[in-house]
Design a protein around this motif. Structure first.
Motif, short mmCIF file in Angstrom:
data_model
loop_
_atom_site.label_atom_id
_atom_site.label_comp_id
_atom_site.label_asym_id
_atom_site.label_seq_id
_atom_site.Cartn_x
_atom_site.Cartn_y
_atom_site.Cartn_z
N ARG A 108 0.84 -1.19 0.00
CA ARG A 108 0.00 0.00 0.00
C ARG A 108 0.88 1.24 0.00
O ARG A 108 1.92 1.28 0.65
N LEU A 109 0.44 2.27 -0.73
CA LEU A 109 1.12 3.56 -0.68
C LEU A 109 0.66 4.33 0.55
O LEU A 109 -0.50 4.22 0.97
N PHE A 110 1.55 5.10 1.13
CA PHE A 110 1.12 6.06 2.14
C PHE A 110 0.26 7.12 1.45
O PHE A 110 0.46 7.45 0.28
N SER A 111 -0.67 7.68 2.18
CA SER A 111 -1.64 8.60 1.58
C SER A 111 -1.02 9.89 1.06
O SER A 111 -1.62 10.57 0.22
N ASP A 112 0.18 10.25 1.54
CA ASP A 112 0.80 11.51 1.12
C ASP A 112 1.70 11.36 -0.10
O ASP A 112 2.28 12.33 -0.58
N VAL A 113 1.81 10.15 -0.65
CA VAL A 113 2.79 9.89 -1.71
C VAL A 113 2.38 10.53 -3.04
O VAL A 113 3.14 11.29 -3.65
N LEU A 114 1.21 10.21 -3.54
CA LEU A 114 0.81 10.70 -4.86
C LEU A 114 0.71 12.23 -4.92
O LEU A 114 1.18 12.84 -5.89
N PRO A 115 0.11 12.89 -3.91
CA PRO A 115 0.12 14.35 -3.95
C PRO A 115 1.52 14.95 -4.00
O PRO A 115 1.77 15.92 -4.71
N LEU A 208 12.65 11.29 6.75
CA LEU A 208 11.20 11.15 6.83
C LEU A 208 10.89 10.30 8.05
O LEU A 208 11.01 9.07 8.02
N ASP A 209 10.53 10.95 9.13
CA ASP A 209 10.32 10.27 10.41
C ASP A 209 8.82 10.12 10.65
O ASP A 209 8.22 10.84 11.44
N ARG A 210 8.23 9.17 9.96
CA ARG A 210 6.78 8.95 10.07
C ARG A 210 6.42 8.48 11.49
O ARG A 210 7.11 7.67 12.09
N GLY A 211 5.32 9.00 11.98
CA GLY A 211 4.83 8.55 13.27
C GLY A 211 5.64 9.05 14.45
O GLY A 211 5.53 8.52 15.55
N ASP A 226 7.78 14.94 9.05
CA ASP A 226 6.94 13.86 9.59
C ASP A 226 6.14 13.16 8.51
O ASP A 226 5.59 12.08 8.75
N GLY A 227 6.03 13.78 7.33
CA GLY A 227 5.29 13.19 6.23
C GLY A 227 5.69 13.87 4.94
O GLY A 227 6.27 14.98 4.95
N LEU A 228 5.38 13.24 3.82
CA LEU A 228 5.75 13.83 2.52
C LEU A 228 4.93 15.07 2.20
O LEU A 228 5.30 15.83 1.31
#
Length: 248
Positions: A108-115, A208-211, A226-228
């Protein structure tokens, strides 16, 4: 310079290329792999052991001691051996085939990837995927998830003969796409492998320190997001101009 004369102002460089790690930067790889192991083994506490064994065998691929296929089989045999299960090559191959199929179904892609990728494309920068994982595996992943169309280059550690954080890995990508390190930013989820390695190679290193809970120590010269969704603002603030005309 005469005493008291003002110093020349710092002029930020142009940004021509953004490099992105794949696993756990674009794709929620860890979640997919943990799920696959849990399904196969009926327990969910073995991911740290799998990671340690994977890192050891990936290093042997990069050094040229093993190819990816052999490394994957030996990793599986080693992993199962640590659990007290001794298997031959045939059974290890069967386990690995089932595991990979389960992982592939769970990508699954993270939700911030495509934007983020859409924004980078609109900004006119070149894009490279830079990974220490298997070339065929990663290219299939990019294709399956609809990401291949975004990238001008995919850099695979096993094909180059070095791996992140070796500066040669980063410099080879710069050279392939005709950029100097100061014109390049690299984004990845691993602090030392991605961000510090890129910084030491002369690129803008972005962790990129997710979470994150917000409590972290960030080495000097490393940027953190924290996110793309935070990447565009960071790039605009750090570079004088986003993108140059580039042939596609």
């Amino acid at each position: 310079m005469p005493f008291g004369a003002p110093a020349d102002p710092w002029i930020p460089p142009n940004l021509r290329l953004v490099c992105l790690d794949i696993d756990d930067t674009l794709v929620d790889f860890t979640a997919a792999c943990r799920t696959a192991l849990a399904v196969l083994l009926g327990r969910s506490d073995l991911w740290p052991l799998w990671e340690r064994i994977t890192e050891r065998h990936t290093a042997m691929v990069v050094s040229g001691d093993l190819d990816y296929a052999a490394a994957h089989l030996r990793r599986t045999q080693c992993f199962l051996g640590e659990l007290g299960v001794v298997v031959d090559t045939e059974h290890a191959s069967g386990f690995e085939t089932r595991r990979k199929e389960l992982v592939r179904r769970s990508w699954r892609l993270f939700s911030d990837v495509l934007p983020c990728l859409d924004w980078l494309r609109a900004a006119g920068v070149l894009l490279a995927a830079v990974t220490n994982a298997s070339g065929a595996h990663q290219r299939a992943k990019l294709t399956d998830l609809g990401l291949a169309r975004f990238f001008d280059h995919v850099a695979i550690a096993g094909e180059i003969g070095v791996a992140k954080p070796d500066p040669v890995m980063f410099h080879s990508v710069c050279a392939t796409l005709g950029c100097t390190p100061e014109e390049v930013a690299h984004v990845g989820d691993k602090l030392h492998t991605d961000a510090v390695g890129a910084r030491d190679a002369g690129l803008a290193g972005i962790w990129l320190d997710r979470g994150s809970c917000g409590e972290r120590e960030v080495p000097e010269g490393v940027h953190v997001i924290d996110g793309l969704d935070e990447l565009p603002q960071l790039l605009v603030s750090e570079f004088a101009r986003i993108g140059v005309p580039a042939q596609r």
